[in-house]
Write an enzyme that holds these catalytic residues in place. Sequence first.
Site, PDB file in Angstrom:
ATOM      1  CD  GLU A  50      -3.760   3.973  15.580  1.00  0.00           C
ATOM      2  OE1 GLU A  50      -3.110   3.555  16.650  1.00  0.00           O
ATOM      3  OE2 GLU A  50      -3.453   4.145  13.850  1.00  0.00           O
ATOM      4  CE1 TYR A 109      -5.487   2.442  10.910  1.00  0.00           C
ATOM      5  CE2 TYR A 109      -4.392   2.089   8.196  1.00  0.00           C
ATOM      6  CZ  TYR A 109      -4.903   2.144   8.789  1.00  0.00           C
ATOM      7  OH  TYR A 109      -6.697   1.812   8.398  1.00  0.00           O
ATOM      8  CE  LYS A 127       0.942  -1.865   9.449  1.00  0.00           C
ATOM      9  NZ  LYS A 127      -0.961  -2.000  10.411  1.00  0.00           N
ATOM     10  NE  ARG A 156      -2.072  -1.578   3.585  1.00  0.00           N
ATOM     11  CZ  ARG A 156      -2.256  -1.757   5.064  1.00  0.00           C
ATOM     12  NH1 ARG A 156      -3.683  -1.193   5.661  1.00  0.00           N
ATOM     13  NH2 ARG A 156      -1.614  -2.259   5.764  1.00  0.00           N
ATOM     14  CG  ASP A 159      -3.618  -5.006  14.228  1.00  0.00           C
ATOM     15  OD1 ASP A 159      -4.025  -4.573  14.641  1.00  0.00           O
ATOM     16  OD2 ASP A 159      -3.495  -3.500  13.139  1.00  0.00           O
ATOM     17  CG  HIS A 184      -2.215  -0.512  15.538  1.00  0.00           C
ATOM     18  ND1 HIS A 184      -3.317  -0.073  15.620  1.00  0.00           N
ATOM     19  CD2 HIS A 184      -2.090  -0.200  13.921  1.00  0.00           C
ATOM     20  CE1 HIS A 184      -3.978  -0.822  14.152  1.00  0.00           C
ATOM     21  NE2 HIS A 184      -3.399  -0.017  13.339  1.00  0.00           N
TER      22      HIS A 184
END
Length: 361
Positions: free
Chosen positions: A117, A93, A74, A15, A269, A95
């Site tokens: 997120e 993102y 990511k 991605r 994750d 996490h």
Amino acid sequence: MEIGVPKETKDQEFRVGLSPSSVRGLCDSGHMVFVETDAGLGAGFTNEDYLQAGAKIVAEAKDAWNRDMVVKVKEPLPPEFPLIQKGQILFTYLHLAAARPLTEHLIQAGVTAIAYETVELPNHSLPLLTPMSIIAGRLSVQFGARYLERQQGGRGVLLGGVPGVSPGRVVILGGGVVGTEAAKMAVGLGAQVQILDINLERLAYLETLFGSRVELLYSNAAQIERVVPDADLLIGAVLVPGRKAPTLVSREFVAKMRSGSVIVDVAVDQGGCIETLHPTSHTHPTYVEAGVVHYGVPNMPGAVPWTATQALNNSTFPYVLKLANQGLKALDADPSLAKGLNVADHKLVHPAVREVFADLV
């Protein structure tokens, strides 16, 4: 504003943070976008596509990172830590609840880190997590069905069964977006499906969606212990925004599952909800423990980057444009975006992440 789009470095993560159409929207608004060479190639976007959209192509990652704002998919990996700069905006993102080294470095670096997120609308929905949750939920059954094949180490069960032979049983822990999408796929294949959740209102909603095609159960330790051993495919779909996922399935419960059963934990994750499961990668997606095939790839949507990049950009672009136009003032103007703020001014900001890392506050 200068916006950088580096190539993703996570294993087989194809991605890309901005699609050419998003780049065009930013450039039309007077911003400059710097895309690392071949950053979008895995998602089907060539350097020429980005050039035509108005971007500048840069040869090295550091040239994409050296910008006012960096837009990724990511979380940054350790080799990227030195590229993170004080005062810049990082939008991706993160996490953090399951990533202490990254959390510590973001605090030290003095970056403004906004996590997709944890951006949250007034109705408590998570608009930037939802598109990837939809994809991950659907993929969890797709991958689970694959690894149930005998050649992949599974029991050799066809989830849909055939006339005269029982279908496979799919147990889904969590009835949110991931769990709902997983159930849609599993029901579509003809599997027997059970969803467990602690939210009775959500279970009532799922009944209107699935009727009698899915068995809806209140989630507690006794119920989990009862249904897990009979699962051919166990899917972890638990999310607590900003926090580590709770461990719902103990090692003892996993040991009671039949040999060749499959576990797919979409919550990996965020630390995962199954004790025996640890993160894997697209290169080495599975391992066997207690005779059970475990799949723990934390970036599952990276397997379908053409679809996933566009779905993600449909949701993230309005927020990227706000940040580009207004800078950090966008956080004051948009309370939903402000909830995405995880780290600022060398401090942890998000309440849930602060609870996880109380010693860093």
